[in-house]
Design an enzyme around this catalytic site. Structure first.
Site, short mmCIF file in Angstrom:
data_model
loop_
_atom_site.label_atom_id
_atom_site.label_comp_id
_atom_site.label_asym_id
_atom_site.label_seq_id
_atom_site.Cartn_x
_atom_site.Cartn_y
_atom_site.Cartn_z
N ASN A 73 23.48 -22.32 72.38
CA ASN A 73 23.64 -20.91 72.72
C ASN A 73 24.94 -20.79 73.49
O ASN A 73 25.02 -21.21 74.64
CB ASN A 73 22.45 -20.44 73.58
CG ASN A 73 22.67 -19.06 74.15
OD1 ASN A 73 23.51 -18.30 73.65
ND2 ASN A 73 21.91 -18.71 75.18
N LYS B 165 26.38 -18.14 74.53
CA LYS B 165 26.41 -17.00 75.47
C LYS B 165 27.72 -16.23 75.29
O LYS B 165 28.21 -16.12 74.18
CB LYS B 165 26.22 -17.50 76.90
CG LYS B 165 25.06 -18.49 77.04
CD LYS B 165 24.72 -18.79 78.45
CE LYS B 165 23.65 -19.87 78.47
NZ LYS B 165 22.94 -19.95 79.72
N HIS C 38 16.03 -13.79 75.36
CA HIS C 38 16.63 -14.78 76.27
C HIS C 38 16.55 -14.26 77.70
O HIS C 38 16.72 -13.06 77.95
CB HIS C 38 18.08 -15.06 75.87
CG HIS C 38 18.65 -16.23 76.60
ND1 HIS C 38 19.14 -16.13 77.88
CD2 HIS C 38 18.77 -17.53 76.25
CE1 HIS C 38 19.55 -17.32 78.29
NE2 HIS C 38 19.34 -18.19 77.31
N GLU D 56 18.54 -14.28 80.10
CA GLU D 56 19.70 -13.53 80.61
C GLU D 56 19.68 -12.09 80.12
O GLU D 56 20.15 -11.19 80.82
CB GLU D 56 21.00 -14.26 80.23
CG GLU D 56 21.19 -15.50 81.10
CD GLU D 56 21.98 -16.62 80.47
OE1 GLU D 56 22.65 -16.39 79.44
OE2 GLU D 56 21.91 -17.74 81.01
N GLU E 69 11.82 -21.75 78.35
CA GLU E 69 13.00 -21.93 79.19
C GLU E 69 12.72 -21.38 80.59
O GLU E 69 12.87 -20.16 80.81
CB GLU E 69 14.19 -21.14 78.62
CG GLU E 69 14.61 -21.56 77.23
CD GLU E 69 16.07 -21.20 76.99
OE1 GLU E 69 16.86 -22.12 76.81
OE2 GLU E 69 16.40 -20.01 77.01
N GLY F 23 21.16 -23.24 83.42
CA GLY F 23 22.49 -23.29 84.02
C GLY F 23 22.53 -23.80 85.44
O GLY F 23 23.54 -23.65 86.14
N SER G 241 19.19 -26.62 81.24
CA SER G 241 19.95 -27.76 81.75
C SER G 241 19.72 -29.05 80.97
O SER G 241 19.68 -30.14 81.55
CB SER G 241 19.66 -27.96 83.25
OG SER G 241 20.11 -26.84 83.99
C1 PEP Z 1 20.20 -21.30 77.63
O1 PEP Z 1 21.18 -20.55 77.73
O2 PEP Z 1 19.28 -21.00 76.90
C2 PEP Z 1 20.21 -22.54 78.41
C3 PEP Z 1 19.18 -23.32 78.32
O3 PEP Z 1 21.33 -22.79 79.18
P1 PEP Z 1 21.69 -24.19 79.90
O4 PEP Z 1 21.48 -25.27 78.88
O5 PEP Z 1 23.11 -24.03 80.29
O6 PEP Z 1 20.77 -24.34 81.05
#
Ligand code: PEP
Length: 249
Positions: free
Chosen positions: A9, A11, A92, A94, A162, A168, A207
């Site tokens: 992803n 973003k 998601h 975010e 998630e 992040g 992460s």
């Molecule tokens: C995500 O954006 O879905 C995500 C898991 O980000 P990260 O791997 O940076 O934590």
């Protein structure tokens, strides 16, 4: 047997120049033939990415739930499909946080995407406050209840667990916590879509890196990873693909 899926992803990152990363990612994906690999990119990069790496599944990070109409600044599932997307993310964290999207919105977007022939990776996950309050399970169950379309089947639908506090941040739940939430999520899916739930892939996201991917992906209940930061460059993403191939290939 569920094939592992490693999905990136990007973003709000990337550029035409950055698409070069996808060439090496596509090569690694082809070498890891027992694993599925996909990358969600910003709307503007879908068409050039799909043209550059036709063997790689390129997706959108979001779609609008309507087919078309007066929705300034939005992009429909039909539009991303026409641009070359094969899948979209929905719900998601975010978007839930920044655009105040609800589980109902995630449901509507997933349904709209499926109607256009797109695959869907639908995201769920608790906040840190919810986990600390002992509400993580109930929050995730409620998100699944409200956002998973009742016609979801493994050929087009994937769930991604998630935890928001792991996205992040460099922090991850323990393997036991991941396995426990995945079991809860699958049990909830089973109450909604029956036996089809057994074939639905449930990814872990938050992460994931080359350093922790092998351990996370070795969990029996983890069918792959949704990867943000570490999907932006081939040198960080390819080790995750290789880890998935090592445990699932
Ligand atoms: C995500 O954006 O879905 C995500 C898991 O980000 P990260 O791997 O940076 O934590």
């Amino acid at each position: 047997m569920r094939r592992k899926l490693v999905a990136g992803n990007w973003k709000m990152n990337g550029s035409l120049r950055a698409l070069e990363e996808l060439v090496a990612i596509a090569a690694a994906a082809e070498a890891a033939s027992a694993v599925d690999v996909a990358v969600a990119v910003p709307f503007t990069l879908i068409a050039p990415a799909a043209a550059l790496v036709p063997t790689l599944s390129i997706g959108a990070e979001d779609v609008h739930e309507a087919e078309a109409g007066a929705h300034t600044g939005c992009v429909s599932a039909a539009m991303v499909r026409e641009a070359g997307a094969r899948f979209t993310l929905s719900g998601h964290s975010e978007r839930r946080a920044d655009q105040h999207e609800t589980s109902h919105d995630a449901w509507a977007k997933a349904a709209a995407a499926h109607a256009q022939g797109l695959q869907v990776i639908l995201c769920c996950g608790e906040t840190e406050a919810e986990r600390n309050a002992g509400r993580a399970e109930r929050v995730v169950q409620a998100q699944i209840e409200k956002s998973v379309p009742d016609n979801a089947t493994p050929d087009w639908f994937t769930l991604a667990y998630e935890p928001r506090w792991a996205i992040g941040t460099g922090r991850t739940p323990t393997l036991d916590e991941i396995a426990s939430m995945h079991a809860i999520a699958r049990a909830k899916l089973r109450t909604m879509i029956g036996d089809a739930a057994d074939g639905v892939r449930i990814l872990y996201g938050g992460s994931v890196t080359g350093a922790n991917a092998a351990d996370i992906l070795a969990c029996e209940s983890v069918d792959g990873a949704l990867v943000g930061g570490a999907s932006l460059t081939a040198d960080k993403f390819v080790p995750i693909i290789e880890a998935a191939a090592g445990v699932g290939g």
